[in-house]
Scaffold this active site. Structure first.
Site, short mmCIF file in Angstrom:
data_model
loop_
_atom_site.label_atom_id
_atom_site.label_comp_id
_atom_site.label_asym_id
_atom_site.label_seq_id
_atom_site.Cartn_x
_atom_site.Cartn_y
_atom_site.Cartn_z
CB SER A 204 -0.98 0.00 1.18
OG SER A 204 -0.32 0.18 2.40
CG HIS B 287 9.84 1.28 11.80
ND1 HIS B 287 9.97 -0.10 11.73
CD2 HIS B 287 9.64 1.57 13.11
CE1 HIS B 287 9.84 -0.60 12.95
NE2 HIS B 287 9.63 0.39 13.80
C1 GRF Z 1 4.01 -0.78 6.73
O1 GRF Z 1 3.37 -0.70 7.99
C2 GRF Z 1 5.41 -0.28 6.83
O2 GRF Z 1 5.57 0.74 7.76
C3 GRF Z 1 6.18 -1.50 7.25
O3 GRF Z 1 5.55 -2.58 6.59
C4 GRF Z 1 4.21 -2.23 6.29
C5 GRF Z 1 4.06 -2.39 4.82
O4 GRF Z 1 2.74 -2.18 4.39
N1 GRF Z 1 7.58 -1.36 6.94
P1 GRF Z 1 2.45 -2.06 2.83
O5 GRF Z 1 2.97 -3.32 2.18
O6 GRF Z 1 3.13 -0.82 2.32
O7 GRF Z 1 0.95 -1.97 2.72
#
Ligand code: GRF
Length: 220
Positions: A16, A112
Site C-alpha cells: 500500500s 517504519h
Molecule cells: C508498513 O506498515 C510499513 O511501515 C512496514 O511494513 C508495512 C508495509 O505495508 N515497513 P504495505 O505493504 O506498504 O501496505
C-alpha cells in the site's frame, strides 16, 4: 534536483505504501520514474500493483541463493540493470546486507510504523500499545547497516487511544505513512536532503520543519 531519477522498490507484501508512491508519481508530485518493483515473495500484491501500472515487476527467489549476500548481489545487479538511483523499501521483510547498503549509500529509504528509535523491528504497533506509550506514529528514514537505525527523514505522530487494538492503531498509522513516504521521496527527488551525522538537513524547509511535517492524526 535529480534529473531522470529512477526508483527501485523492494516489497514483500500488499504494497500500500508502494501504491501511495505510484499515485504521487502519476499525479506529477514526484519528479521521478518508478523503474522496477522487486519482491522476494512471488505472491506479493505489490508485484501485481507494479504490473497494473506498467512498472517492471521482478520476483527474485531467495531459495535460489545460499547466502543472504548472494541474494543481495542479485538485487543490486537487477537495480543497476534498471538504472536505479533511489531504492525504496516498502514492506520489505528481509534485512538488507552491506552488499546493497554500500552500493546505495544514503540512497535507500524505508518506512517504519513507529516513532524511531522507539520500537524497531516487527509487530511494533502491538508493542507500543503494550508498553503504554501515549503516542506512536511512523518514521521515514535512510537505511544503514542496522535494523531501523538510519538517519531520520520525516516522522508523523499518532496518539494511542484507550481502546486501540493493534489493528486500529496500525490503520491510523498507515494513513500517515501514505502521507509522509511520498513526501520524503518528493524531497529526495528534488535534491533537498543532506545527511550530517545522524541528522537529515532539508534544504529550504520552513523555519519549523517539525510543525510542517507532523500533521494532526487522521481519525476514522
Ligand atoms: C508498513 O506498515 C510499513 O511501515 C512496514 O511494513 C508495512 C508495509 O505495508 N515497513 P504495505 O505493504 O506498504 O501496505
Amino acid at each position: 534536483m535529480y534529473e531522470g531519477l529512477k526508483i527501485g522498490v523492494l516489497a514483500s507484501g500488499r504494497g500500500s505504501n508502494f501504491q501511495a508512491i505510484i499515485d504521487a508519481v502519476n499525479a506529477g508530485k514526484i519528479n521521478a520514474e518508478i523503474a522496477v518493483c522487486i519482491s522476494d515473495n512471488e505472491d506479493a500484491y505489490a508485484l501485481e500493483r507494479a504490473r497494473k501500472n506498467l512498472i517492471n515487476a521482478e520476483f527474485i527467489d531467495p531459495k535460489a541463493f545460499q547466502k543472504r549476500e548472494d541474494y543481495d548481489v542479485k538485487i543490486v545487479e537487477t537495480l543497476k540493470k534498471y538504472g536505479v538511483g533511489l531504492v525504496l523499501l516498502a514492506g520489505y521483510m528481509k534485512l538488507v546486507t552491506p552488499v546493497i547498503v554500500d552500493e546505495f549509500h544514503n540512497k535507500i529509504i524505508n518506512i517504519h510504523p513507529a516513532l524511531l528509535p522507539s520500537f524497531p523491528g516487527l509487530h511494533v504497533q502491538r508493542k507500543a500499545i503494550e508498553h503504554g506509550v501515549r503516542f506512536s506514529g511512523c518514521t521515514v528514514h535512510f537505511v544503514d547497516g542496522g535494523m531501523d537505525t538510519g538517519p531520520i527523514i520525516i516522522q508523523a505522530v499518532v496518539p494511542i487511544l484507550q481502546d486501540d487494538t493493534e489493528d486500529s492503531l496500525a490503520t491510523r498509522i498507515l494513513a500517515q505513512e501514505h502521507r509522509i513516504y511520498p513526501e520524503a521521496v518528493r524531497l529526495f527527488a528534488e535534491g533537498r536532503f543532506s545527511v550530517q551525522g545522524r541528522r537529515v538537513i532539508i534544504k529550504d524547509a520552513p523555519e519549523n520543519p517539525a510543525e510542517f511535517l507532523v500533521n494532526p492524526p487522521v481519525r476514522e
